[in-house]
Structure formats: structure tokens, C-alpha cells
Motif scaffolding. Structure first.
Motif, PDB file in Angstrom:
ATOM      1  N   ALA A 145       0.868  -1.183   0.000  1.00  0.00           N
ATOM      2  CA  ALA A 145       0.000   0.000   0.000  1.00  0.00           C
ATOM      3  C   ALA A 145       0.898   1.225   0.000  1.00  0.00           C
ATOM      4  O   ALA A 145       1.841   1.322   0.789  1.00  0.00           O
TER       5      ALA A 145
ATOM      6  N   GLU B 158      -2.052   5.788   0.627  1.00  0.00           N
ATOM      7  CA  GLU B 158      -3.176   4.887   0.884  1.00  0.00           C
ATOM      8  C   GLU B 158      -3.229   4.475   2.353  1.00  0.00           C
ATOM      9  O   GLU B 158      -4.257   4.589   2.995  1.00  0.00           O
ATOM     10  N   ASP B 159      -2.120   3.968   2.849  1.00  0.00           N
ATOM     11  CA  ASP B 159      -2.041   3.526   4.243  1.00  0.00           C
ATOM     12  C   ASP B 159      -0.602   3.733   4.701  1.00  0.00           C
ATOM     13  O   ASP B 159       0.251   2.871   4.493  1.00  0.00           O
TER      14      ASP B 159
END
Length: 319
Positions: free
Chosen positions: A169, A173-174
């Protein structure tokens, strides 16, 4: 200076030409090709396989394939992947940001730690600390980065029951998951540069600290911190910057195995999979891009040296 620059650019062009020819020929000397692999996996008929080879141009002599590829490359067309039919340039550019993030982080962290350790070793010359830093540098210079990554992964898994996430990710995104996934790869990629930087910084600092210039600064009453940070370290910058440029290229080249080990979708993973699949256009184009990076960095370093010391571009020996 202009003649020196043109000469370096000419050398770079010759290197790129040799790399292109060697990679193109060597890849086609490897047993099997993309069609043979697809034939094993899907069981297509011999007629279909022959048609696919003709479509990809694999039936042509190697020199014809090379000429066709070069003609397209000069127009910005680096070919199409045998798997998926996507343009190679698009595949490469889509993955570049991931590899650049990984490589730059590894270089920055490794360089900062290496310079710090080198300064400590130089200041404490002959002590146990100096010996420990030198032993550390030799150890990490001797061990490949993927072995360091494997050892770290095994250690964290067995001792702390922790392993990085399997699905990549991006930081947008994260961020937490991204940080966990790149922590070990970044450290593993940075160890070689950190060790080399520590040795180079230590050597340059010791040379600077033993110079008449530093003795004169000390005689004027300058403190130890001022001598180290303002004078000795500044005089050691040229050697460190040279190594820094080369380490950037080396780190980016070392991502091939690391990205595959940690399922990081960068250009290294792309090259690794393309070699296994005999995806010639992807392998050749990516190798050319990496070679171009090395050549550009080396030319920039040569030009910076020539700007600092005119004797380099005039060919005179340094005294």
C-alpha cells in the motif's frame, strides 16, 4: 570545459551502445523464449507458437531484431510487453515512483548514519569505538543486501512474531502499512552505502584533521566542535559527495531482488519477473534505463570534479 564535457558524453554514448548490444544478445542466448514458456503453460499448438514467434519478430536474426528495436527506441517506442501487450515505457514509468521512494530513503538514511559513524570513528581514532565502527563497515560491505534483508526478516519473525504486510500500500493509501513494509528493505538496501560512507568519511576526516590547515585553526584557539564541523568535515565533502552519487545508482540497482522478496511493485520486481518470463522488450528497456542512470551520475560526478579542479579536465596529474 566544453571539450571535456563532450568527451565525457561521447564515452557515455559508447557505454550505452555496448550495454544495449550485450543485453540484447545475452538475453537471446538464454535457452527458451516467451513463446516457449507460454507453450508450456497453455499448451498451444506448434502452428500457433510459430505464428506468435513471427508476430514478435523472434524468427528474425538477432541483428535484425536489434535494429528494429533501436529504430523504435529512437522514436520513443521501447517495445511492447509479450505479456499483456502494454507499452514497456508505460510499465516502467508506472513503477518508477515506488523504486525511487525506496532507493532515496535507503540512500538518505544510510548516508546520514554512515557519515555520523565515520565522524565518530575519526574523532576516536584508535579506540574501541573506532575499531567497532571499522568492523561494522567491513561486515556490511561483505554481506549482500538481500542476505541482510533475509536475516532481518527471519529475526523479526522468530523473535518478535512480526512480519511486514504482504500487500503493498502506498504512503498515500495507508502510511502505517507502507512504513512497516519498507522498513526492512530500506535498512537492508542502505547497509552497504552506510558502511562505505562510514569508511570514506573516516578516511577523509583523518586526512583533514592531520593537515597543516587544521593545526593552524587549532592554534588560533578554535574549539574541537568547530574544527570538526566547520573545517574538517567541509574539506571531506568532495570525497563523500562522490560516493553519494555512486551509492544512489547502486541502491536503485539493488532493488531488483529486494522488491521481489518483499512484494514491492517497483521497477526491480518488473525486471525480475521479465527475466523469468523471457519478456525481452521489458528486460532490454529497463536495463537500458538503469544503465543510463549510472552513466548520467558518473558524468555529473566527473563534471563536478572538473569544475573543482581544472587539472582533471586538462589531463595533468594531481600533485
Amino acid at each position: 570545459m566544453i571539450f571535456y564535457t563532450l568527451r565525457r558524453l561521447a564515452y557515455g554514448a559508447v557505454v550505452m551502445a555496448l550495454v544495449t548490444v550485450l543485453v540484447f544478445v545475452i538475453m537471446r542466448m538464454v535457452p527458451g523464449d516467451a513463446v516457449s514458456l507460454q507453450l508450456q503453460e497453455t499448451g498451444v499448438s506448434a502452428e500457433e507458437a510459430a505464428a506468435m514467434r513471427a508476430q514478435f519478430g523472434l524468427d528474425d536474426p538477432v541483428w535484425v531484431q536489434l535494429w528494429t528495436w533501436l529504430a523504435g527506441a529512437f522514436q520513443g517506442d521501447f517495445g511492447t510487453s509479450y505479456y499483456g501487450g502494454e507499452p514497456v515505457l508505460s510499465l516502467f514509468l508506472d513503477r518508477v515512483p515506488v523504486t525511487v521512494q525506496l532507493g532515496l530513503l535507503a540512500m538518505v538514511i544510510g548516508s546520514l548514519l554512515g557519515i555520523g559513524l565515520g565522524i565518530v570513528a575519526a574523532v576516536t581514532r584508535g579506540s574501541a569505538t573506532d575499531g567497532a565502527v571499522r568492523a561494522f563497515a567491513v561486515a556490511f560491505l561483505s554481506v549482500p543486501n538481500f542476505v541482510v534483508a533475509l536475516l532481518l526478516l527471519t529475526m523479526f519473525s522468530l523473535w518478535f512474531a512480526w512480519s511486514p504486510p504482504l500487500v503493498y500500500a502506498g504512503p498515500g493509501e495507508d502510511f502505517g502499512s507502507w512504513l512497516q513494509q519498507i522498513a526492512i528493505p530500506v535498512f537492508a538496501l542502505g547497509t552497504g552505502g552506510m558502511a562505505a560512507m562510514a569508511r570514506m568519511t573516516r578516511s577523509s576526516m583523518l586526512e583533514s584533521l592531520g593537515s597543516d590547515y587544521i593545526r593552524a585553526v587549532r592554534a588560533k584557539g578554535a574549539g574541537n566542535r568547530t574544527v570538526i564541523a566547520k573545517h574538517a568535515l567541509r574539506n571531506s565533502t568532495i570525497s563523500v559527495l562522490t560516493l553519494l552519487g555512486l551509492e544512489l545508482a547502486t541502491v536503485l540497482g539493488g532493488t531488483v531482488i529486494i522488491e521481489q522478496m518483499f512484494s514491492i511493485p517497483g521497477t526491480g520486481q518488473l525486471i525480475y519477473q521479465a527475466v523469468l518470463d523471457r519478456d525481452y522488450p521489458v528486460v532490454v528497456a529497463c536495463t537500458i534505463f538503469y544503465a543510463a542512470l549510472f552513466v548520467v551520475i558518473i558524468i555529473i560526478i566527473d563534471l563536478l570534479y572538473a569544475l573543482v579542479d581544472p587539472r582533471i579536465r586538462t589531463g595533468r596529474a594531481l600533485s
